[in-house]
Design a protein around this motif. Structure first.
Motif, PDB file in Angstrom:
ATOM      1  N   ILE A   1       0.827  -1.207   0.000  1.00 15.99           N
ATOM      2  CA  ILE A   1       0.000   0.000   0.000  1.00 15.99           C
ATOM      3  C   ILE A   1       0.862   1.258   0.000  1.00 15.99           C
ATOM      4  O   ILE A   1       1.893   1.308   0.669  1.00 15.99           O
ATOM      5  CB  ILE A   1      -0.908   0.034   1.254  1.00 15.99           C
ATOM      6  N   VAL A   2       0.416   2.262  -0.745  1.00 13.36           N
ATOM      7  CA  VAL A   2       0.987   3.603  -0.665  1.00 13.36           C
ATOM      8  C   VAL A   2      -0.055   4.475   0.023  1.00 13.36           C
ATOM      9  O   VAL A   2      -1.236   4.451  -0.348  1.00 13.36           O
ATOM     10  CB  VAL A   2       1.316   4.175  -2.061  1.00 13.36           C
ATOM     11  N   LEU A   3       0.367   5.235   1.037  1.00 17.80           N
ATOM     12  CA  LEU A   3      -0.538   6.124   1.760  1.00 17.80           C
ATOM     13  C   LEU A   3      -0.238   7.567   1.375  1.00 17.80           C
ATOM     14  O   LEU A   3       0.918   8.004   1.453  1.00 17.80           O
ATOM     15  CB  LEU A   3      -0.338   5.938   3.271  1.00 17.80           C
TER      16      LEU A   3
ATOM     17  N   LEU B   1       1.585  -3.008  -6.570  1.00 21.43           N
ATOM     18  CA  LEU B   1       0.833  -2.379  -5.489  1.00 21.43           C
ATOM     19  C   LEU B   1      -0.591  -2.928  -5.474  1.00 21.43           C
ATOM     20  O   LEU B   1      -1.162  -3.236  -6.524  1.00 21.43           O
ATOM     21  CB  LEU B   1       0.777  -0.862  -5.684  1.00 21.43           C
ATOM     22  N   ASP B   2      -1.145  -3.037  -4.280  1.00 16.41           N
ATOM     23  CA  ASP B   2      -2.540  -3.468  -4.149  1.00 16.41           C
ATOM     24  C   ASP B   2      -3.480  -2.276  -4.069  1.00 16.41           C
ATOM     25  O   ASP B   2      -4.617  -2.343  -4.529  1.00 16.41           O
ATOM     26  CB  ASP B   2      -2.708  -4.335  -2.893  1.00 16.41           C
ATOM     27  N   ALA B   3      -3.021  -1.183  -3.441  1.00 17.05           N
ATOM     28  CA  ALA B   3      -3.891  -0.024  -3.295  1.00 17.05           C
ATOM     29  C   ALA B   3      -3.081   1.223  -2.967  1.00 17.05           C
ATOM     30  O   ALA B   3      -1.997   1.144  -2.388  1.00 17.05           O
ATOM     31  CB  ALA B   3      -4.916  -0.268  -2.184  1.00 17.05           C
ATOM     32  N   VAL B   4      -3.633   2.363  -3.344  1.00 17.03           N
ATOM     33  CA  VAL B   4      -3.105   3.669  -2.941  1.00 17.03           C
ATOM     34  C   VAL B   4      -4.213   4.321  -2.126  1.00 17.03           C
ATOM     35  O   VAL B   4      -5.275   4.657  -2.659  1.00 17.03           O
ATOM     36  CB  VAL B   4      -2.736   4.533  -4.158  1.00 17.03           C
ATOM     37  N   LEU B   5      -3.993   4.425  -0.822  1.00 17.34           N
ATOM     38  CA  LEU B   5      -5.010   4.948   0.081  1.00 17.34           C
ATOM     39  C   LEU B   5      -4.845   6.467   0.202  1.00 17.34           C
ATOM     40  O   LEU B   5      -3.823   6.957   0.680  1.00 17.34           O
ATOM     41  CB  LEU B   5      -4.883   4.285   1.459  1.00 17.34           C
TER      42      LEU B   5
ATOM     43  N   SER C   1       7.694  11.230 -10.643  1.00 16.73           N
ATOM     44  CA  SER C   1       8.907  10.543 -11.075  1.00 16.73           C
ATOM     45  C   SER C   1       9.288   9.435 -10.089  1.00 16.73           C
ATOM     46  O   SER C   1       9.738   8.360 -10.489  1.00 16.73           O
ATOM     47  CB  SER C   1      10.037  11.553 -11.266  1.00 16.73           C
ATOM     48  N   GLN C   2       9.059   9.648  -8.788  1.00  9.76           N
ATOM     49  CA  GLN C   2       9.294   8.586  -7.800  1.00  9.76           C
ATOM     50  C   GLN C   2       8.269   7.454  -7.968  1.00  9.76           C
ATOM     51  O   GLN C   2       8.602   6.284  -7.798  1.00  9.76           O
ATOM     52  CB  GLN C   2       9.223   9.153  -6.381  1.00  9.76           C
ATOM     53  N   ALA C   3       7.027   7.812  -8.311  1.00 10.93           N
ATOM     54  CA  ALA C   3       5.990   6.791  -8.526  1.00 10.93           C
ATOM     55  C   ALA C   3       6.357   5.911  -9.724  1.00 10.93           C
ATOM     56  O   ALA C   3       6.189   4.682  -9.688  1.00 10.93           O
ATOM     57  CB  ALA C   3       4.633   7.461  -8.749  1.00 10.93           C
ATOM     58  N   GLU C   4       6.867   6.527 -10.783  1.00 14.83           N
ATOM     59  CA  GLU C   4       7.290   5.760 -11.964  1.00 14.83           C
ATOM     60  C   GLU C   4       8.461   4.847 -11.616  1.00 14.83           C
ATOM     61  O   GLU C   4       8.499   3.684 -12.047  1.00 14.83           O
ATOM     62  CB  GLU C   4       7.680   6.719 -13.091  1.00 14.83           C
ATOM     63  N   ALA C   5       9.399   5.367 -10.817  1.00 16.36           N
ATOM     64  CA  ALA C   5      10.555   4.551 -10.406  1.00 16.36           C
ATOM     65  C   ALA C   5      10.107   3.390  -9.526  1.00 16.36           C
ATOM     66  O   ALA C   5      10.634   2.275  -9.635  1.00 16.36           O
ATOM     67  CB  ALA C   5      11.563   5.417  -9.660  1.00 16.36           C
ATOM     68  N   LEU C   6       9.126   3.633  -8.667  1.00 12.13           N
ATOM     69  CA  LEU C   6       8.598   2.558  -7.813  1.00 12.13           C
ATOM     70  C   LEU C   6       7.946   1.479  -8.669  1.00 12.13           C
ATOM     71  O   LEU C   6       8.144   0.282  -8.424  1.00 12.13           O
ATOM     72  CB  LEU C   6       7.594   3.132  -6.817  1.00 12.13           C
TER      73      LEU C   6
ATOM     74  N   THR D   1       8.011  -3.949 -10.719  1.00 13.78           N
ATOM     75  CA  THR D   1       7.936  -4.828 -11.893  1.00 13.78           C
ATOM     76  C   THR D   1       9.164  -5.730 -11.965  1.00 13.78           C
ATOM     77  O   THR D   1       9.061  -6.933 -12.235  1.00 13.78           O
ATOM     78  CB  THR D   1       7.823  -3.987 -13.189  1.00 13.78           C
ATOM     79  N   THR D   2      10.331  -5.149 -11.705  1.00 19.27           N
ATOM     80  CA  THR D   2      11.585  -5.918 -11.717  1.00 19.27           C
ATOM     81  C   THR D   2      11.544  -7.043 -10.684  1.00 19.27           C
ATOM     82  O   THR D   2      12.054  -8.140 -10.911  1.00 19.27           O
ATOM     83  CB  THR D   2      12.784  -4.995 -11.395  1.00 19.27           C
ATOM     84  N   GLU D   3      10.921  -6.751  -9.528  1.00 18.84           N
ATOM     85  CA  GLU D   3      10.839  -7.729  -8.439  1.00 18.84           C
ATOM     86  C   GLU D   3       9.605  -8.624  -8.561  1.00 18.84           C
ATOM     87  O   GLU D   3       9.306  -9.401  -7.656  1.00 18.84           O
ATOM     88  CB  GLU D   3      10.809  -7.003  -7.085  1.00 18.84           C
ATOM     89  N   ASP D   4       8.874  -8.487  -9.679  1.00 15.34           N
ATOM     90  CA  ASP D   4       7.649  -9.263  -9.914  1.00 15.34           C
ATOM     91  C   ASP D   4       6.622  -9.016  -8.806  1.00 15.34           C
ATOM     92  O   ASP D   4       5.990  -9.950  -8.289  1.00 15.34           O
ATOM     93  CB  ASP D   4       7.970 -10.760 -10.038  1.00 15.34           C
ATOM     94  N   MET D   5       6.478  -7.750  -8.426  1.00 15.10           N
ATOM     95  CA  MET D   5       5.499  -7.361  -7.415  1.00 15.10           C
ATOM     96  C   MET D   5       4.624  -6.261  -7.987  1.00 15.10           C
ATOM     97  O   MET D   5       4.941  -5.675  -9.014  1.00 15.10           O
ATOM     98  CB  MET D   5       6.208  -6.846  -6.147  1.00 15.10           C
TER      99      MET D   5
END
Length: 220
Positions: A3-5, A107-111, A91-96, A101-105
């Motif tokens: 999650i991103v808050l 996000l489930d939600a942005v609260l 730009s940080q969101a794009e990097a995240l 993606t690289t780690e095959d993960m």
């Protein structure tokens, strides 16, 4: 869950992040904690961040991203994490996204904690801190001391921090609207944003958030 808050200053992100992470049994990862941990441990990233901070400059995105990557790869984050204060801009969101993606993960939600600007200003500008013990916090409206300007706990003088002055709060909100708020639209395009009201008692907001995340998870 991953999650991103997000939310403006004064929306109660820190409080809700701690409570939600505990309820979901995932680590709470905040930018401030990342900086403090790396600097205190004198890691290479910590030394680099400190050099920028000591010079009065902002820490570059790539340093913040590297710290976040290192933290998300720790064993306790294997089943998820709650990010608070990162990403701070698109730009940080794009990097995240690239990192996940690289780690095959993913996000489930942005609260998104939503609070009217006037309420945010009222919350922050009304805070009064004890000079003897900064953990003693009062509010001119919501948590008044028995005697104006005097700490109920230790009798210390209550004062308003410079950061809490109304003009400063409004400037912080401008920065939020300009730099951080655009990530909400960025994540809306991915269908990840869950918006809740940050108004009301702390328990009410936590319950609202848990219910919203549960609904979002069920729909995923």
């Amino acid at each position: 869950m991953r999650i991103v808050l997000v939310g403006p200053p004064g929306a109660g992100k820190g409080t809700q992040a701690t409570r939600l992470a505990e309820k979901l049994s995932i680590p709470h990862i905040s930018t401030g904690d990342l900086f403090r941990a790396n600097i205190s441990r004198q890691t290479e990233l910590g030394k680099l961040a400190k050099s920028y901070m000591d010079a009065g400059n902002l820490v570059p995105d790539e340093v913040t991203i590297a710290m976040a990557k290192d933290r998300m790869e720790q064993p306790d984050a294997e089943n998820g994490f709650l990010l608070d204060g990162f990403p701070r801009n698109v730009s940080q969101a794009e990097a995240l996204d690239e990192l996940l993606t690289t780690e095959d993960m993913r996000l489930d939600a942005v609260l998104d904690l939503e609070a009217p600007e006037d309420e945010v200003v009222k919350r922050i500008a009304g805070r009064r801190i004890c000079r003897k013990d900064s953990s003693h916090v009062f509010h001119v409206t919501y948590s008044k001391p028995k005697t104006e300007g005097v700490c109920d706990v230790c009798g210390g003088e209550l004062y308003q921090r410079d950061d809490d002055a109304e003009d400063t709060v409004r400037k912080r909100l401008e920065v939020y609207h300009t730099q951080t708020e655009p990530i909400i639209d960025y994540y809306k395009a991915q269908g990840l944003v869950v918006t809740i009201s940050a108004l009301g008692a702390v328990d009410e907001v936590t319950g609202r958030a848990m219910e919203a995340l549960k609904r979002d998870g069920d729909g995923a």
